[in-house]
Design a protein around this motif. Structure first.
Motif, mmCIF file in Angstrom:
data_model
loop_
_atom_site.group_PDB
_atom_site.id
_atom_site.type_symbol
_atom_site.label_atom_id
_atom_site.label_comp_id
_atom_site.label_asym_id
_atom_site.label_seq_id
_atom_site.Cartn_x
_atom_site.Cartn_y
_atom_site.Cartn_z
ATOM 1 N N LEU A 206 0.827 -1.207 0.000
ATOM 2 C CA LEU A 206 0.000 0.000 0.000
ATOM 3 C C LEU A 206 0.862 1.258 0.000
ATOM 4 C CD1 LEU A 206 -2.970 -0.866 2.409
ATOM 5 C CD2 LEU A 206 -2.897 -0.945 -0.090
ATOM 6 N N SER A 207 1.885 1.284 0.830
ATOM 7 C CA SER A 207 2.740 2.475 0.929
ATOM 8 C C SER A 207 3.757 2.550 -0.200
ATOM 9 C CB SER A 207 3.480 2.471 2.268
ATOM 10 O OG SER A 207 4.368 1.360 2.339
ATOM 11 N N GLN A 208 4.017 1.413 -0.895
ATOM 12 C CA GLN A 208 5.025 1.333 -1.943
ATOM 13 C C GLN A 208 6.384 1.811 -1.428
ATOM 14 O OE1 GLN A 208 3.398 2.024 -6.159
ATOM 15 N NE2 GLN A 208 2.116 3.408 -4.946
ATOM 16 N N ARG A 209 6.728 1.332 -0.238
ATOM 17 C CA ARG A 209 7.992 1.670 0.390
ATOM 18 C C ARG A 209 8.727 0.383 0.761
ATOM 19 N NH1 ARG A 209 9.694 6.595 -0.225
ATOM 20 N NH2 ARG A 209 10.643 6.736 1.852
ATOM 21 N N VAL A 210 10.047 0.459 0.813
ATOM 22 C CA VAL A 210 10.883 -0.656 1.224
ATOM 23 C C VAL A 210 11.304 -0.443 2.672
ATOM 24 C CG1 VAL A 210 13.097 -1.838 0.872
ATOM 25 C CG2 VAL A 210 11.742 -1.106 -1.103
ATOM 26 N N PHE A 211 11.136 -1.472 3.502
ATOM 27 C CA PHE A 211 11.527 -1.422 4.909
ATOM 28 C C PHE A 211 12.638 -2.450 5.111
ATOM 29 C CE2 PHE A 211 7.008 -0.394 4.568
ATOM 30 C CZ PHE A 211 7.044 0.933 4.987
ATOM 31 N N ASP A 212 13.852 -1.939 5.197
ATOM 32 C CA ASP A 212 15.046 -2.783 5.216
ATOM 33 C C ASP A 212 15.556 -2.928 6.650
ATOM 34 O OD1 ASP A 212 17.398 -4.100 4.792
ATOM 35 O OD2 ASP A 212 17.975 -2.909 3.050
ATOM 36 N N TYR A 213 15.708 -4.182 7.110
ATOM 37 C CA TYR A 213 16.189 -4.475 8.466
ATOM 38 C C TYR A 213 17.633 -4.982 8.457
ATOM 39 C CZ TYR A 213 11.323 -4.382 10.224
ATOM 40 O OH TYR A 213 10.044 -4.013 10.583
ATOM 41 N N GLU A 217 18.455 -2.219 12.237
ATOM 42 C CA GLU A 217 17.366 -1.297 12.531
ATOM 43 C C GLU A 217 16.558 -1.078 11.263
ATOM 44 O OE1 GLU A 217 18.267 2.259 14.575
ATOM 45 O OE2 GLU A 217 19.750 1.348 15.912
ATOM 46 N N ARG A 218 15.306 -0.813 11.421
ATOM 47 C CA ARG A 218 14.404 -0.654 10.281
ATOM 48 C C ARG A 218 14.682 0.666 9.566
ATOM 49 N NH1 ARG A 218 8.871 1.393 10.013
ATOM 50 N NH2 ARG A 218 7.534 0.132 8.664
ATOM 51 N N LYS A 219 14.969 0.560 8.263
ATOM 52 C CA LYS A 219 15.214 1.753 7.455
ATOM 53 C C LYS A 219 14.262 1.758 6.270
ATOM 54 C CE LYS A 219 20.068 2.235 8.766
ATOM 55 N NZ LYS A 219 21.479 2.308 8.284
ATOM 56 N N ALA A 292 20.689 -7.093 16.574
ATOM 57 C CA ALA A 292 19.697 -6.171 16.014
ATOM 58 C C ALA A 292 18.707 -5.723 17.074
ATOM 59 C CB ALA A 292 18.961 -6.836 14.859
ATOM 60 N N ARG A 293 18.108 -4.558 16.847
ATOM 61 C CA ARG A 293 17.131 -4.021 17.787
ATOM 62 C C ARG A 293 15.713 -4.445 17.458
ATOM 63 N NH1 ARG A 293 17.388 2.182 18.258
ATOM 64 N NH2 ARG A 293 15.618 1.668 19.580
ATOM 65 N N GLN A 294 15.493 -4.919 16.236
ATOM 66 C CA GLN A 294 14.133 -5.231 15.813
ATOM 67 C C GLN A 294 14.101 -6.523 15.013
ATOM 68 O OE1 GLN A 294 13.518 -1.614 13.657
ATOM 69 N NE2 GLN A 294 12.474 -0.587 15.339
ATOM 70 N N GLY A 295 13.053 -7.322 15.243
ATOM 71 C CA GLY A 295 12.822 -8.487 14.414
ATOM 72 C C GLY A 295 12.230 -8.053 13.087
#
Length: 738
Positions: A206-213, A217-219, A292-295
């Motif tokens: 929906l957002s058409q964004r990439v969330f790279d871990y 950390e989530r970028k 890492a800080r996030q799964g």
């Protein structure tokens, strides 16, 4: 979804509290053993800041640490609660065992929750969605519980996310496959020499964004040009699925007319459709990398839980009655309303004592409050050990569990979950309410335990503690039934399966200090005469003073099944004085209860007293009792005696593709199939009559035959003669005459 901040203070070091039902989400995790539920809970706890990077709370234990038995058996055996905080929302995660023997814990989790996360392992492909998991999905659908799907183990070789989502749509979207669609696509790193391509992030459709871990950390970034065609196709399918479930009927026309539907409208409609239980998003998740800080995917999942899953205010309030059966008030999830809470789980802590996990449906529960405990009697369901009970008890401390810690709470509002200490009389399924206005909730359905485990104390010291240990065990676990069999004189624990039985024995040993031995389970056999016979009982003794004198002659004949023991007096001429005829009957019945061939009770015969003799001085009540017993034994010695075995009506509900195997198996157990009926959901009900001696382990064997999807019930029908070869073997084992 996907636009929230990365950093959250979490709940490390403090109890997570809720001030209002609107700030609570109760979510149960469902999936077979090994699907990754507990790992997912730990990853969510890390992302929410509830644990450190090593997955530990302050005392050094893992957030999922709870039971030593779980560590020894390397699997979850009980429901555990892990409370988190995300964006000011308290999330109660209910991690359930995936093994079929602990379905009672799963049912408790479903009772306490308002939404469900179905965890599917991509590593197992279609086998990761078991028939038992499908059945739980159908149960949730029947009550309208919102559901989402989380795919784990995507880093495994030969794993295709599109294949897994298609399997999920086929398994869970039977009525509407377009309502089971992914919200994100997985982002993989480079494939290594072992064929594994690590999961590094997600692409929001929906957002058409990439969330790279990948960095720990989530970028967030723009998608690459090679990713856009894949996003566009999946995004169009998702938007159509969301719009199809939208409450705004004009939205579809606008979309088909070429209008670009804005992101906020789509997200709002998605969240409403999820909360209504009509749309079931598929998400991907992976554990946090070292340090890492996030799964991976956990931020997206937490956003779905807080934004899309319903609050307890949207959960239908339970129907309550007064303990005497009168209609109770109509409840709402109101912290100011009358107190109604339910014990969904009971556990024993070696240091704290009994701890009750409670879901508050109405009102507010506070420490040191006096509440009324009401419990249903379940004798009509075969639980003779669970009688109706009423008691006023003072609530101990309220707490929120985290690892092996219990963090103190000042209250638990309607919609929330809390652990309550020192409710000594409350059992799983009991209702807590105001002591001046007691109320009662109907207990949730639990499967019948149908695997018998006969036990006896290992030593005299264990015998002294056994009764108390067993009573505590069954109070904690409503899927366990205790039977004191009066016929076989055995103590029998009825369990759901072998793993369930193993855990029961281990808890008796480790929690209650009771060592027991498992012995072969006996069924309640009977004896009867196969033909007419006569017997003479002569009890004559003289040893100075008053002697003993009694002689009686009887005739024994078989009766139809269910007739019991019939005694008839046909003495003429006063051969046996009237006052001693009841003595003869008493002796006959006493011997019948002991058996005449292999030590099992004699039934379905008529005993007729024909003649006898008495002495004016030496005859007595005791003498004629002895003579009556001797006469029955003599009649049996000259007659053919049948051993009778109990026969049960077995009703097996099984998928159509397993019917042949089930019917063949029942025939191999000397069973007689008496009928079949079609049942909803592509299943068949098979009815058969089977000797009980042949179905002692049927709870285990049916699970294997039906891949965990079969269910059965049993009910006693009658006793009937055993096959001669089996009858003789049992007599020889009992030391009786062939």
């Amino acid at each position: 979804m996907g636009d929230k901040a990365n950093a959250h203070p979490g709940a490390a070091g403090r109890a997570v509290t809720a001030d209002h039902p609107a700030s609570v989400r109760n979510v149960v995790l469902v999936g077979h053993s090994g699907s990754g539920k507990t790992t997912l809970v730990e990853a969510l706890a890390l992302t929410a800041g509830a644990v450190n990077r090593a997955g530990r709370v302050e005392d050094g234990t893992a957030v999922s640490d709870y039971d030593e038995i779980e560590h020894r058996q390397q699997r979850s055996v009980q429901l555990s609660l892990v409370p988190l905080e995300w964006d000011g929302i308290k999330i109660n995660l209910l991690d359930t065992p995936g093994y079929a023997d602990f379905v009672g814990e799963l049912r408790a989790g479903l009772r306490a929750a308002d939404a469900a996360l179905f965890v599917v392992s991509a590593a197992e492909g279609t086998e990761g969605i078991t028939g038992a998991t499908r059945m739980v999905w159908e149960e949730c659908a029947a009550v309208g519980m919102p559901r989402a799907i989380v795919v784990t183990h995507l880093e495994s070789a030969r794993t295709e996310f599109t294949d897994i989502t298609r399997c999920c749509a086929e398994a869970f979207g039977a009525d509407d496959p377009d309502a089971v669609l992914p919200l994100y696509l997985p982002l993989h790193g480079e494939q290594g020499p072992d064929g594994h391509a690590p999961l590094t992030g997600l692409i929001g459709l929906l957002s058409q964004r990439v969330f790279d871990y990948a960095s720990g950390e989530r970028k967030e970034s723009e998608p690459g040009g090679d990713q856009l065609p894949v996003i566009e196709e999946a995004r169009g399918t998702l938007i159509e699925g969301i719009i199809a479930e939208s409450e705004d009927e004009s939205l579809m026309d606008r979309y088909l007319g070429g209008e670009e539907i804005d992101y906020k409208t789509l997200v709002d409609d998605l969240e409403r459709a999820v909360a209504r239980g009509v749309f079931h998003p598929v998400l991907a998740a992976g554990p946090a990398a070292q340090g890492a800080r996030q799964g991976i995917g956990t931020v997206e999942l937490l956003e779905l839980i807080t934004g899309g899953f319903p609050t307890p205010l949207e959960h239908p309030a339970p129907v309550v009655t007064t303990p005497d059966g009168k209609a109770g008030p109509v409840l709402t999830c109101d912290p100011q309303g009358p107190l109604v809470a339910e014990v969904v789980k009971t556990a024993s802590d070696p240091y704290v004592g009994r701890i009750s996990l409670v879901r508050v449906f109405s009102g507010t529960l506070r420490p040191d409050q006096t509440v009324h405990v009401s419990g249903h009697g379940l004798a009509d369901r075969g639980h003779e050990d669970r009688a109706p009970h009423e008691a006023d008890e003072r609530v101990g401390a309220l707490s929120s569990p985290f690892g092996k810690q219990q963090r103190v709470l000042t209250r638990a509002v309607a919609g929330d979950l809390a652990c309550v200490g020192k409710l000594h009389r409350a059992e799983t399924g009991d209702t807590l309410s105001d002591k001046d206005a007691p109320l009662l909730m109907e207990p949730w359905d639990m499967p019948d335990p149908l695997l018998p485990l006969a036990i006896q104390a290992h030593s005299k010291a264990d015998e002294d503690k056994l009764s108390q240990g067993l009573s505590r065990l069954v109070a904690e676990d409503p899927t366990m039934r205790l039977e004191q069999n009066q016929d076989t004189h055995q103590v029998v624990l009825w369990c759901l399966g072998e793993a369930h039985a193993d855990v029961a024995l281990e808890r008796l040993r480790s929690r209650y200090g009771v060592q027991v031995d498992v012995v072969p389970h006996k069924v309640s056999l009977r004896e009867t005469f196969a033909e007419r016979s006569t017997g003479r009982g002569r009890h004559v003794k003289q040893s100075g003073g008053h002697g003993q004198f009694a002689i009686c002659e009887i005739e024994v004949e078989p009766l139809p099944g269910g007739s019991g023991i019939e005694f008839v007096d046909k003495v003429v001429g006063g051969a046996v004085p009237r006052q001693f005829i009841p003595s003869v009957e008493k002796g006959v019945r006493a011997q019948a209860a002991k058996g005449v061939a292999a030590g099992y009770a004699l039934i379905d015969v008529r005993v007729t007293l024909r003649d006898g003799k008495a002495h004016s001085v030496d005859s007595s009540d005791a003498a004629f009792q002895t003579a009556g017993a001797l006469a029955l034994r003599e009649a049996a010695a000259d007659a053919k005696i049948h051993l009778l075995e109990p026969v049960a009506e077995v009703r097996v509900l099984v998928g159509d593709d397993h019917v042949g195997a089930v019917m063949s198996d029942l025939s191999g157990r000397r069973g007689r199939v008496v009928g079949t009926e079609q049942a909803p959901g592509g299943r068949t009900l098979v009815r058969a009559e089977v000797p009980e001696i042949e179905i002692g382990r049927y709870a285990v064997d049916l699970r294997s035959l039906s891949q965990g999807t079969g269910r059965f019930s049993r009910a006693y029908v009658r006793h009937e003669p055993m096959p001669p070869q089996l009858s003789e073997r049992i007599r020889q084992q009992a030391g009786g005459a062939p």
